[in-house]
Motif scaffolding. Sequence first.
Motif, mmCIF file in Angstrom:
data_model
loop_
_atom_site.group_PDB
_atom_site.id
_atom_site.type_symbol
_atom_site.label_atom_id
_atom_site.label_comp_id
_atom_site.label_asym_id
_atom_site.label_seq_id
_atom_site.Cartn_x
_atom_site.Cartn_y
_atom_site.Cartn_z
ATOM 1 N N ALA A 4 -3.635 -3.090 -1.784
ATOM 2 C CA ALA A 4 -4.895 -2.809 -1.089
ATOM 3 C C ALA A 4 -5.486 -1.460 -1.475
ATOM 4 C CB ALA A 4 -4.678 -2.904 0.419
ATOM 5 N N GLU A 5 -5.377 -1.091 -2.753
ATOM 6 C CA GLU A 5 -6.045 0.123 -3.245
ATOM 7 C C GLU A 5 -7.554 -0.112 -3.184
ATOM 8 O OE1 GLU A 5 -4.987 3.073 -4.491
ATOM 9 O OE2 GLU A 5 -2.939 2.820 -5.241
ATOM 10 N N PRO A 6 -8.330 0.961 -3.055
ATOM 11 C CA PRO A 6 -9.785 0.786 -2.961
ATOM 12 C C PRO A 6 -10.339 0.129 -4.229
ATOM 13 C CG PRO A 6 -9.216 3.097 -3.336
ATOM 14 C CD PRO A 6 -7.942 2.373 -3.043
ATOM 15 N N ALA A 20 -9.971 6.331 1.928
ATOM 16 C CA ALA A 20 -10.147 5.315 0.885
ATOM 17 C C ALA A 20 -8.823 5.051 0.155
ATOM 18 C CB ALA A 20 -11.229 5.751 -0.101
ATOM 19 N N ASP A 21 -8.163 6.110 -0.252
ATOM 20 C CA ASP A 21 -6.961 5.983 -1.105
ATOM 21 C C ASP A 21 -5.730 6.464 -0.367
ATOM 22 O OD1 ASP A 21 -5.236 5.749 -3.224
ATOM 23 O OD2 ASP A 21 -5.925 7.543 -4.236
ATOM 24 N N MET A 22 -5.015 5.567 0.304
ATOM 25 C CA MET A 22 -5.421 4.230 0.642
ATOM 26 C C MET A 22 -4.890 3.857 2.007
ATOM 27 S SD MET A 22 -2.876 1.776 -1.554
ATOM 28 C CE MET A 22 -3.153 0.481 -0.344
ATOM 29 N N LYS A 23 -5.080 4.781 2.955
ATOM 30 C CA LYS A 23 -4.553 4.508 4.291
ATOM 31 C C LYS A 23 -5.373 3.430 5.003
ATOM 32 C CE LYS A 23 -1.717 8.543 4.993
ATOM 33 N NZ LYS A 23 -1.552 9.896 5.574
ATOM 34 N N GLY A 71 5.448 7.931 -2.715
ATOM 35 C CA GLY A 71 5.422 8.551 -4.041
ATOM 36 C C GLY A 71 4.499 7.927 -5.073
ATOM 37 N N GLU A 72 3.528 7.124 -4.634
ATOM 38 C CA GLU A 72 2.662 6.467 -5.626
ATOM 39 C C GLU A 72 1.859 7.473 -6.426
ATOM 40 O OE1 GLU A 72 -0.724 4.640 -7.569
ATOM 41 O OE2 GLU A 72 -0.846 6.126 -5.982
ATOM 42 N N GLU A 73 1.399 8.521 -5.791
ATOM 43 C CA GLU A 73 0.460 9.434 -6.446
ATOM 44 C C GLU A 73 1.082 10.213 -7.603
ATOM 45 O OE1 GLU A 73 -2.564 9.315 -6.248
ATOM 46 O OE2 GLU A 73 -3.159 8.597 -4.265
ATOM 47 N N VAL A 74 2.399 10.326 -7.642
ATOM 48 C CA VAL A 74 2.989 11.073 -8.742
ATOM 49 C C VAL A 74 3.778 10.181 -9.696
ATOM 50 C CG1 VAL A 74 4.394 13.054 -9.407
ATOM 51 C CG2 VAL A 74 3.002 13.168 -7.342
ATOM 52 N N GLY A 134 0.845 -1.180 0.000
ATOM 53 C CA GLY A 134 0.000 0.000 0.000
ATOM 54 C C GLY A 134 0.883 1.233 0.000
ATOM 55 N N HIS A 135 0.373 2.327 -0.562
ATOM 56 C CA HIS A 135 1.194 3.542 -0.558
ATOM 57 C C HIS A 135 0.847 4.415 0.642
ATOM 58 C CE1 HIS A 135 -1.998 6.153 -2.314
ATOM 59 N NE2 HIS A 135 -2.277 5.149 -3.144
ATOM 60 N N MET A 136 1.835 5.167 1.105
ATOM 61 C CA MET A 136 1.696 5.984 2.309
ATOM 62 C C MET A 136 1.408 7.446 1.987
ATOM 63 S SD MET A 136 4.758 4.358 4.649
ATOM 64 C CE MET A 136 6.026 4.418 3.389
HETATM 65 ZN ZN LIG Z 1 -3.983 5.034 -4.421
#
Ligand SMILES: [Zn+2]
Length: 389
Positions: free
Chosen positions: A167-169, A107-110, A141-144, A73-75
């Motif tokens: 575990a992305e929504p 939701a995205d994604m904590k 850094g997943e979002e960019v 999962g990304h932080m």
């Molecule tokens: Zn995400």
Amino acid sequence: MSVLSNEARVKILSDIIEIQSVNEKELDVAHYLQQLFKQYDIQSEILKLDGEDSRANLVAEVGNGKPVVGVSGHMDVVTTGDTDQWHYNPFKLTEDNEGKLHGRGSADMKSGLAALAISLIEIKAAGTLNKGTIRFMATAGEEVTSNGAALLHDKGYMDDVDALLIAEPSQDGIVYTHKGTMDIRVTSKGKSAHSSMPELGFNAINPLVDFIHYLNAEYNKVDVHSELLGTPTMNATVINGGDQVNSIPEFSEALFNMRTIPDFDNTKFEALFNQIKDKVATEDNGEITIDPYVNRNPVYTNGNNDFLKLAKSLGDEYFNRDLDVTSSTATTDASYLMKDKDESFAFVMYGPGETGQAHQVDEYVYKDTYLTFINLYIQLLPQYLNSAN
Ligand SMILES: [Zn+2]
């Protein structure tokens, strides 16, 4: 016997949401998780991103040997946007009277990230894993750009992984294939001159206009379609150049966003851009450079594996309905994590939260869904590994 009550499980999510890891500061989330794991005797390792003080991945494991399931999962989270539009403090997890937990990253994604971390703790404490390894990989850094996932791939953390869960929504469904994405910056360099003597300069806008025109014409001939992912897309989305009406511009640039599929993937787009660049150089003498600064491959698997089957049968049972097994237009860290895997690889994007909640004002996850996913992971991961051969 669980070691963490439902209340404690929600508290962990709430703690993580309070850490404002908006496109940075993943290191603070990593430190939090490291401390949490430590309390339950789980060792973890922090991997800093090159040249970044506040950005890092975290890797933790339970069990040992083969097979290996990666869970990830990304932080980071995206910005809140206009906070005036929020009815809740984005960085304080707030439950409403419909059982929704609101907050940026709920939701995205904590929630997915916290659910995986908690399942690791519970599996370790219960001693239910008899065989194999669960490798927890929290990324930055997943979002960019997915540079955290790229680092994990490059350092070999995926080499021995047999199945991957992100575990992305997923709207209580299961995604096993998704499009790639790509952003390309096209820059045209010229030479400035006063507009009364244009022959002394070279107008950077003209070759760029030709470039866009030729590119669109060539791309219009592309006729590919994937049954699962649909067609690729390409759009010029930003254009800049020139600064004064009576000066010949020495610079212009255009940005393009692509959504890619295996039959017309990132490499093909890059080749197309280079082909047009050569054409413009020959015809106009323009000096064009191509920079694919975001480059995430499509993820394609055939979905024919035991991990997906078990994820689906447990999901149907836990949510008491027939879950969709499907594709997505969103991209995930799997674009990098699965760089060397083929279509038989077991991949699921499977986590709490509705896909449409990502990046929204008043973002939420249902508390029930979050808690159900924790219990589902606690069963899924050891059951899969114990019965794998
Ligand atoms: Zn995400």
